[in-house]
Design an enzyme around this catalytic site. Sequence first.
Site, PDB file in Angstrom:
ATOM      1  NE  ARG A 154      -0.629  -0.242   4.958  1.00  0.00           N
ATOM      2  CZ  ARG A 154      -1.235  -0.721   6.024  1.00  0.00           C
ATOM      3  NH1 ARG A 154      -2.468  -1.168   5.922  1.00  0.00           N
ATOM      4  NH2 ARG A 154      -0.619  -0.776   7.176  1.00  0.00           N
ATOM      5  CE  LYS A 203       5.291 -19.697  12.101  1.00  0.00           C
ATOM      6  NZ  LYS A 203       5.135 -19.071  13.405  1.00  0.00           N
ATOM      7  CG  HIS A 231      11.214 -20.560   8.623  1.00  0.00           C
ATOM      8  ND1 HIS A 231      10.145 -20.103   9.362  1.00  0.00           N
ATOM      9  CD2 HIS A 231      12.269 -20.590   9.471  1.00  0.00           C
ATOM     10  CE1 HIS A 231      10.537 -19.861  10.597  1.00  0.00           C
ATOM     11  NE2 HIS A 231      11.811 -20.142  10.696  1.00  0.00           N
ATOM     12  CD  GLU A 248      11.461 -17.708  19.229  1.00  0.00           C
ATOM     13  OE1 GLU A 248      11.736 -16.862  18.371  1.00  0.00           O
ATOM     14  OE2 GLU A 248      10.298 -17.997  19.557  1.00  0.00           O
ATOM     15  CG  ASP A 280       4.174 -18.125  16.859  1.00  0.00           C
ATOM     16  OD1 ASP A 280       3.961 -17.951  15.649  1.00  0.00           O
ATOM     17  OD2 ASP A 280       5.179 -17.681  17.441  1.00  0.00           O
ATOM     18  CG  HIS A 320       8.268 -23.735  13.419  1.00  0.00           C
ATOM     19  ND1 HIS A 320       8.058 -23.648  12.059  1.00  0.00           N
ATOM     20  CD2 HIS A 320       8.374 -22.445  13.851  1.00  0.00           C
ATOM     21  CE1 HIS A 320       8.047 -22.375  11.703  1.00  0.00           C
ATOM     22  NE2 HIS A 320       8.231 -21.633  12.766  1.00  0.00           N
ATOM     23  CE  LYS A 333       7.878 -15.352  20.672  1.00  0.00           C
ATOM     24  NZ  LYS A 333       9.064 -15.346  19.810  1.00  0.00           N
TER      25      LYS A 333
END
Length: 506
Positions: A60, A169, A199, A237, A256, A261, A359
């Site tokens: 955009r 995803k 990925h 992570e 998520d 994964h 996380k």
Amino acid sequence: MQNPLRDPADRRLPRIPEPCALVIFGVTGDLARKKLIPAIYDLANRGLLPASFVIVGFARRDWSHGTFEEMAREAAKSHARTPWREDVWDRLCGNFKFVPGTFDDDDAFDRLDATVDELRDSHGIPGNAAFYFSIPPGAFPTVLKQLKRTGMSDNRQDGGGWRRVVVEKPFGSDRDSAHELNDLVDRVFTAPDVFRIDHYLGKETVQNIFALRFANAMFEPIWNSNYVDHVQITMAEDVGIGTRAGFYDDNGAARDVLQNHVLQLLALTAMEQPVGFDAEEIRVEKLKVLRAIKLCDDLEATAIRGQYTDGWVQGRPVEGYHAEANIPDDSTTETYAAVQIGIQNRRWNGVPFYLRTGKRLPKRVTEIAVVFKEAPHMPFADYDTQILGNNQLVIRVQPDEGVTVKFGSKVPGTGMELRDITMGFGYGETFTESSPEAYERLILDVMLGDKTLFPDANEVDASWAVIDPLEEFWAGTKPEAYESGTWGPTGADLMLQASGRRWRRA
């Protein structure tokens, strides 16, 4: 007559796609800037793109062609894996086009359709185009309907050419929404033309699972419940949610990461040997594993979720989840999830699989640890083996990609003291060429039409069949707090301790 210089069995010949265009929706976003454009430059630098190749950006922003080229150059130069070469960039950027517009703008999509059609005459591209959805999942239906309305999703059978779509995803937010999205995609594109990208499946170490298991005689005989005590799959992570507050607070760690994964890593680890190394045969075996997954009856003890609080990570103070920008003070979204599951088949019956992701953990690491049973008889004194653990085979997906084997050895000296040692293989130490980034491999496979590393709709459905009961069980509950910089909530440790096990120190 076949050209003997083009023997498909000759590994010296790179796989190069037909002339084609890659249309990136959301080309100004982080994914496109940090991953997609650098991966395309790396492919060009390695000589793997066709001579006639065009990138069409759609966003955009009211940008000119020059502004788009400047953004792409900065993205490629900052994030590319291979060395920077001006001559490669000059050839690549000469094939950039930009179409401004919003997803509900019919005129913008008409201009995009005309731009793609013009490539037949200007670049000799016979209708081949892949549409990459680097956009929020909520925008998928609108873009799909526009592609259907303009006819851009139709394979150009009259003049040759193919049309494919790449969907990032998460594919849906639960099983029902995934079904709805699958139905919509199938009404717009044919099933062979839909590429659902995860990925992680493009990483070299993940692909090496096939070689490790099926190209070696030493591992497969012990890859079963007779020898394996349990399996741990960890995706940790050390960062927080960053700028993903809107998406993350609506989904959480299980949707998520676990749903895609982690369950894909589990399927590759547990699957049977496929009949052949092609997309359909591999998907068949992965799907058998996903459909054989069973959650434990006592979810209170075997399905743990947590939420990070203030703490220290990598020597610096960090704030808790509720202090992150745009996160409600009363949010009960999990930033950590650990689950014990079983696989109901002959190979894995009785072997627990422990899955965890989180996380703000101490470090960033993704690995698969196959932990073997203790030796059936130890002729050594107890005090000589008190620090000896179970044998382990660890597949490190990231960072420091490679494989390590942990086994017992005698400590030098006059006694018979035994302790664990490790023997390792690292990609960076063994091979002179660095591993391609996952998006390099996957973008190339899309253009080649190779779906070996892409989950299909049935795999997505089977994965949600595992996650939905967890989300239903967790609904209305509060996640257990854990301090940032630790390995998660206490409940996750207790889950393994109940059976005399413990998490591997990654």
